[in-house]
Design an enzyme around this catalytic site. Structure first.
Site, PDB file in Angstrom:
ATOM      1  N   ASP A 132     111.891  22.241 124.774  1.00 16.12           N
ATOM      2  CA  ASP A 132     113.086  21.721 124.969  1.00 16.12           C
ATOM      3  C   ASP A 132     113.137  20.128 124.393  1.00 16.12           C
ATOM      4  OD1 ASP A 132     114.223  23.751 126.720  1.00 16.12           O
ATOM      5  OD2 ASP A 132     113.247  22.826 128.431  1.00 16.12           O
ATOM      6  N   ARG A 183     118.127  26.564 119.950  1.00 18.64           N
ATOM      7  CA  ARG A 183     119.151  26.432 121.224  1.00 18.64           C
ATOM      8  C   ARG A 183     119.894  25.324 120.955  1.00 18.64           C
ATOM      9  NH1 ARG A 183     118.659  24.535 126.783  1.00 18.64           N
ATOM     10  NH2 ARG A 183     119.611  26.091 128.159  1.00 18.64           N
ATOM     11  N   GLY A 187     123.719  18.183 125.258  1.00 12.70           N
ATOM     12  CA  GLY A 187     122.818  17.167 125.908  1.00 12.70           C
ATOM     13  C   GLY A 187     123.280  16.446 126.941  1.00 12.70           C
TER      14      GLY A 187
END
Length: 306
Positions: A132, A183, A187
């Site tokens: 991530d 991905r 945001g």
């Protein structure tokens, strides 16, 4: 008013005292809507239910404010156990993680050691790990570490790119040499207008731009959105450009737009749900509220019912 509430929620998401209180009192205050549970077994059960509906998943063991090597190692071992439990249970899920959980703020060497231990396990299990992307302060380090690990582990590792950053289109071009699985998201952190688009319209425009860019590159896109307009745009774009459905998937968050998730799966699209779990849920939960402050009303109702 909504902007003020969003900024306040994002500020509170980084409050360590509130985070400690959240751990103490458990998954109350409406958090169960967005978090599958505190234990791996809870998460596996949630994924199995999604799988039964034709939906795949990515599991994320939540964790923030890692202060010691011991905490980073504990988080690493939890990620490893999660991969092992996914394999043991037979559910269709991969793993997402944040490198600050693995000690990135303590030392790059520590984080790399922990990442390699996780990726070794993922490779042995035939699974996939998504890194991530966190706030802008960690952006360049994340790109650098991903590039190094991609050289070593190939398709076992992927990354997240955030549309609200001005630099994201250039980052996608730079990463294209790896043919990466990315991905793509809008945001969720509060950033300076020096590095990020401050207006939603500009973020949406750039989101569509990087989706099209990545798909045109012929690379795999995990398109993470709950926005119907963007979903419809992607559907039309892939038809017009003869892009196979095997080159992309839609992603949504656990507990948000569940009927839309099922509809996309029933239409034959790969639909993956980001399923967070663990007792360190506070920061994640507050960011979800900030994304849609109307959810605060849901939380207040939960408080009165508890």
């Amino acid at each position: 008013m909504e902007s003020l509430m969003r900024n306040s929620l994002l500020f509170l998401s980084k409050n360590r005292m509130a985070n400690r209180a959240a751990k103490k009192y458990g998954l109350r205050f409406g958090a169960r809507r967005f978090v599958a549970g505190e234990q791996i077994a809870d998460a596996i059960a949630a994924v199995r239910e999604l799988n039964d509906a034709g939906i795949v998943a990515t599991l994320d063991h939540l964790g923030e404010f890692i202060l010691t090597e011991e905490e980073a190692l504990e988080s690493t071992q939890f990620c490893i156990r999660t991969l092992q439990e996914i394999e043991k249970s037979g559910v269709r899920s991969n793993l997402s993680l944040k490198m600050t959980q693995l000690g990135l703020d303590l030392s790059r060497e520590l984080c790399m050691r922990n990442m390699r231990a996780i990726l070794d396990t993922a490779a042995a299990c035939g699974n996939f790990v998504r890194i991530d992307m966190e706030d802008y302060a960690h952006n360049e380090a994340s790109l650098d570490i991903f590039s190094e690990l991609r050289e070593e582990y190939g398709d076992t590792v992927g990354l997240v790119i955030q549309a609200y950053l001005y630099k994201s289109a250039d980052d996608i071009d730079n990463l294209h040499r790896f043919r990466p699985n990315l991905r793509l998201v809008k945001g969720a952190y509060k950033e300076s207008p020096d590095v990020a688009y401050p207006n939603k319209e500009d973020v949406d425009r750039n989101f569509i731009h990087i989706i099209e860019q990545h798909l045109r590159n012929g690379d795999y896109a995990a398109i993470a959105t709950h926005d119907d307009k963007i979903i419809q745009h992607v559907k039309q774009f892939i038809i017009e450009h003869n892009i196979p459905r095997s080159q992309f998937e839609f992603q949504m968050l656990y507990g948000i737009r569940t009927q839309a998730q099922r509809d996309l799966a029933n239409e034959g699209y790969t639909m993956r749900i980001y399923v967070p779990f663990g007792n360190d849920w506070y920061g994640y939960f507050m960011r979800r509220l900030a994304e849609r402050p109307a959810n605060v009303g849901f939380v207040l109702k939960s408080l009165f019912k508890s």
